[in-house]
Design an enzyme around this catalytic site. Structure first.
Site, PDB file in Angstrom:
ATOM      1  N   GLN A  88       0.824  -1.059   0.015  1.00  0.00           N
ATOM      2  CA  GLN A  88      -0.055   0.026  -0.055  1.00  0.00           C
ATOM      3  C   GLN A  88       0.890   1.156  -0.157  1.00  0.00           C
ATOM      4  O   GLN A  88       0.491   2.412  -0.197  1.00  0.00           O
ATOM      5  CB  GLN A  88      -0.693   0.106   1.228  1.00  0.00           C
ATOM      6  CG  GLN A  88      -1.884  -1.142   1.294  1.00  0.00           C
ATOM      7  CD  GLN A  88      -2.496  -1.175   2.792  1.00  0.00           C
ATOM      8  OE1 GLN A  88      -3.452  -0.335   2.956  1.00  0.00           O
ATOM      9  NE2 GLN A  88      -2.293  -2.116   3.607  1.00  0.00           N
ATOM     10  N   HIS A 106      -1.489   1.693  -4.358  1.00  0.00           N
ATOM     11  CA  HIS A 106      -1.755   3.032  -4.143  1.00  0.00           C
ATOM     12  C   HIS A 106      -0.932   4.031  -4.656  1.00  0.00           C
ATOM     13  O   HIS A 106      -0.832   5.169  -4.672  1.00  0.00           O
ATOM     14  CB  HIS A 106      -1.957   3.458  -2.642  1.00  0.00           C
ATOM     15  CG  HIS A 106      -3.135   2.800  -1.968  1.00  0.00           C
ATOM     16  ND1 HIS A 106      -3.117   2.483  -0.569  1.00  0.00           N
ATOM     17  CD2 HIS A 106      -4.112   2.083  -2.262  1.00  0.00           C
ATOM     18  CE1 HIS A 106      -4.200   1.830   0.006  1.00  0.00           C
ATOM     19  NE2 HIS A 106      -4.838   1.472  -1.293  1.00  0.00           N
ATOM     20  N   GLY A 172       2.613  -4.448   9.042  1.00  0.00           N
ATOM     21  CA  GLY A 172       2.748  -3.022   9.143  1.00  0.00           C
ATOM     22  C   GLY A 172       1.477  -2.592   8.653  1.00  0.00           C
ATOM     23  O   GLY A 172       1.661  -1.198   7.914  1.00  0.00           O
ATOM     24  N   THR A 173       0.475  -2.944   8.546  1.00  0.00           N
ATOM     25  CA  THR A 173      -0.731  -2.231   8.099  1.00  0.00           C
ATOM     26  C   THR A 173      -2.050  -2.250   9.038  1.00  0.00           C
ATOM     27  O   THR A 173      -2.314  -3.426   9.651  1.00  0.00           O
ATOM     28  CB  THR A 173      -1.337  -2.880   6.745  1.00  0.00           C
ATOM     29  OG1 THR A 173      -2.571  -2.142   6.457  1.00  0.00           O
ATOM     30  CG2 THR A 173      -1.211  -4.152   6.659  1.00  0.00           C
TER      31      THR A 173
HETATM   32  P1  NAD Z   1      -1.559   2.920   8.817  1.00  0.00           P
HETATM   33  O1  NAD Z   1      -0.567   4.315   9.148  1.00  0.00           O
HETATM   34  O2  NAD Z   1      -2.876   2.867   8.973  1.00  0.00           O
HETATM   35  O3  NAD Z   1      -1.089   1.625   9.765  1.00  0.00           O
HETATM   36  C1  NAD Z   1       0.316   1.480  10.204  1.00  0.00           C
HETATM   37  C2  NAD Z   1       0.347   0.140  10.856  1.00  0.00           C
HETATM   38  O4  NAD Z   1       1.815  -0.182  10.958  1.00  0.00           O
HETATM   39  C3  NAD Z   1      -0.143   0.173  12.025  1.00  0.00           C
HETATM   40  O5  NAD Z   1      -0.903  -0.964  12.435  1.00  0.00           O
HETATM   41  C4  NAD Z   1       1.039   0.191  13.148  1.00  0.00           C
HETATM   42  O6  NAD Z   1       0.749  -0.590  14.354  1.00  0.00           O
HETATM   43  C5  NAD Z   1       2.014  -0.469  12.326  1.00  0.00           C
HETATM   44  N1  NAD Z   1       3.642  -0.219  12.603  1.00  0.00           N
HETATM   45  C6  NAD Z   1       3.927   0.942  13.034  1.00  0.00           C
HETATM   46  N2  NAD Z   1       5.317   0.781  13.137  1.00  0.00           N
HETATM   47  C7  NAD Z   1       5.406  -0.331  12.976  1.00  0.00           C
HETATM   48  C8  NAD Z   1       7.000  -1.076  12.748  1.00  0.00           C
HETATM   49  N3  NAD Z   1       7.937  -0.668  13.319  1.00  0.00           N
HETATM   50  N4  NAD Z   1       6.748  -2.583  12.718  1.00  0.00           N
HETATM   51  C9  NAD Z   1       5.810  -2.914  11.868  1.00  0.00           C
HETATM   52  N5  NAD Z   1       4.531  -2.174  11.770  1.00  0.00           N
HETATM   53  C10 NAD Z   1       4.394  -1.029  12.354  1.00  0.00           C
HETATM   54  O7  NAD Z   1      -0.942   2.542   7.506  1.00  0.00           O
HETATM   55  P2  NAD Z   1      -1.574   1.619   6.176  1.00  0.00           P
HETATM   56  O8  NAD Z   1      -2.268   0.293   6.779  1.00  0.00           O
HETATM   57  O9  NAD Z   1      -0.500   1.297   5.252  1.00  0.00           O
HETATM   58  O10 NAD Z   1      -2.477   2.637   5.898  1.00  0.00           O
HETATM   59  C11 NAD Z   1      -2.971   2.689   4.715  1.00  0.00           C
HETATM   60  C12 NAD Z   1      -2.552   4.106   3.650  1.00  0.00           C
HETATM   61  O11 NAD Z   1      -1.500   4.619   4.251  1.00  0.00           O
HETATM   62  C13 NAD Z   1      -2.159   3.631   2.468  1.00  0.00           C
HETATM   63  O12 NAD Z   1      -2.962   4.274   1.567  1.00  0.00           O
HETATM   64  C14 NAD Z   1      -0.964   3.793   2.311  1.00  0.00           C
HETATM   65  O13 NAD Z   1      -0.721   4.134   0.969  1.00  0.00           O
HETATM   66  C15 NAD Z   1      -0.745   4.912   3.075  1.00  0.00           C
HETATM   67  N6  NAD Z   1       0.813   5.471   3.611  1.00  0.00           N
HETATM   68  C16 NAD Z   1       2.019   4.914   3.121  1.00  0.00           C
HETATM   69  C17 NAD Z   1       3.217   5.446   3.545  1.00  0.00           C
HETATM   70  C18 NAD Z   1       4.348   5.027   2.433  1.00  0.00           C
HETATM   71  O14 NAD Z   1       4.354   5.001   1.323  1.00  0.00           O
HETATM   72  N7  NAD Z   1       5.709   4.655   3.284  1.00  0.00           N
HETATM   73  C19 NAD Z   1       3.249   5.971   4.613  1.00  0.00           C
HETATM   74  C20 NAD Z   1       2.186   6.371   5.473  1.00  0.00           C
HETATM   75  C21 NAD Z   1       0.830   5.872   4.837  1.00  0.00           C
END
Ligand code: NAD
Length: 229
Positions: A88, A106, A172-173
């Site tokens: 994602q 995404h 991590g989602t």
């Molecule tokens: P989210 O922020 O909703 O969830 C993040 C998850 O990661 C949480 O469950 C949290 O507990 C977990 N987490 C936090 N630190 C962690 C670690 N060190 N190791 C493992 N897990 C960890 O993110 P999501 O579910 O990806 O949300 C969906 C939306 O956020 C998507 O549309 C995505 O495209 C977008 N997004 C993308 C990025 C990126 O490209 N790096 C960054 C932020 C959000």
């Protein structure tokens, strides 16, 4: 013998330890921005400069950080398995770590796309995409991102991969954004499933699921080692 198939579903958490903020955690990105101001088609119509600026800041950050131990260890799986990563995330850290098959549900922050023809996609040089930068047809370029309220065209390529997988690893989602969150439901009942996340994710109705409550950089290399044994 044919290699067993692994599908890895990743979210913002896999990139958190690289220094990219997640969306929904405390101090996450959405604390400082409203989704409806920067990540919807309506926002783009209303204030394209604000939207471009938001993604320029995100892109600048992505270019400054590096893949982490979780991204790198997933590459190792390719020695013994056929691996598809379905992410994602809009960052390019899986690719930069060396993963071969990465599908971005995404979109990709490092690319732009024509507002006139969605098939015209271009790499962005550097960190900025600006007003008046146009595609070859003369239309404004937008970030190559799937905004809230838009279709997720890569779902149709992702579903068959999940259906074929012998092993599914979710990392991590928060499993809050659909349709991506529903993908694991397509896995075979007896496929081995793993979920790595330090927070508790409401995912107890899945058959053959092992939940590992830990951060990606600790848990992913361990799991990869186990699977390669
Ligand atoms: P989210 O922020 O909703 O969830 C993040 C998850 O990661 C949480 O469950 C949290 O507990 C977990 N987490 C936090 N630190 C962690 C670690 N060190 N190791 C493992 N897990 C960890 O993110 P999501 O579910 O990806 O949300 C969906 C939306 O956020 C998507 O549309 C995505 O495209 C977008 N997004 C993308 C990025 C990126 O490209 N790096 C960054 C932020 C959000």
């Amino acid at each position: 013998m044919e290699m067993r198939r692994i599908v890895v579903l990743t979210g913002a958490g896999v990139s958190a330890e690289s220094g990219i903020k997640t969306f929904r955690d405390a101090d996450g990105l959405w604390e400082n921005y409203k989704i409806e101001d920067v990540a919807t088609p309506e926002a783009w119509k209303r204030n394209p400069s604000l939207v471009l600026d938001f993604y320029n800041q995100r892109r600048k950050k992505v270019l400054e950080v590096n893949p982490n131990a979780a991204h790198y260890s997933l590459v190792e799986l390719e020695k013994n398995f056929h691996v598809n990563i379905i992410t994602q995330n809009i960052d390019n850290l899986h690719e930069r770590a060396g993963s071969k098959n990465v599908l971005h549900l995404h979109g990709e922050i490092t690319k732009s796309r024509s507002t006139n023809n969605h098939k015209l996609i271009y790499p962005i040089e550097g960190w900025q995409l600006n007003i008046d930068e146009c595609c070859e047809l003369g239309s404004q370029l937008r970030p190559h991102i799937v905004w809230f309220g838009e279709q997720v065209p890569e779902m149709e390529n992702s579903i068959p991969l999940v259906q074929m997988a012998d092993i599914v690893i979710v990392i991590g989602t928060s499993l809050a954004v659909y349709p991506a969150a529903g993908l694991i439901m397509y896995a075979k009942k007896d496929a081995e499933k793993f979920l790595i996340d330090p927070a508790s994710v409401p995912y107890d109705r899945i058959f053959n699921l092992r939940i590992i409550r830990d951060t990606a950089c600790k848990a992913v290399p361990q799991l990869v080692n186990d699977l390669l044994k």
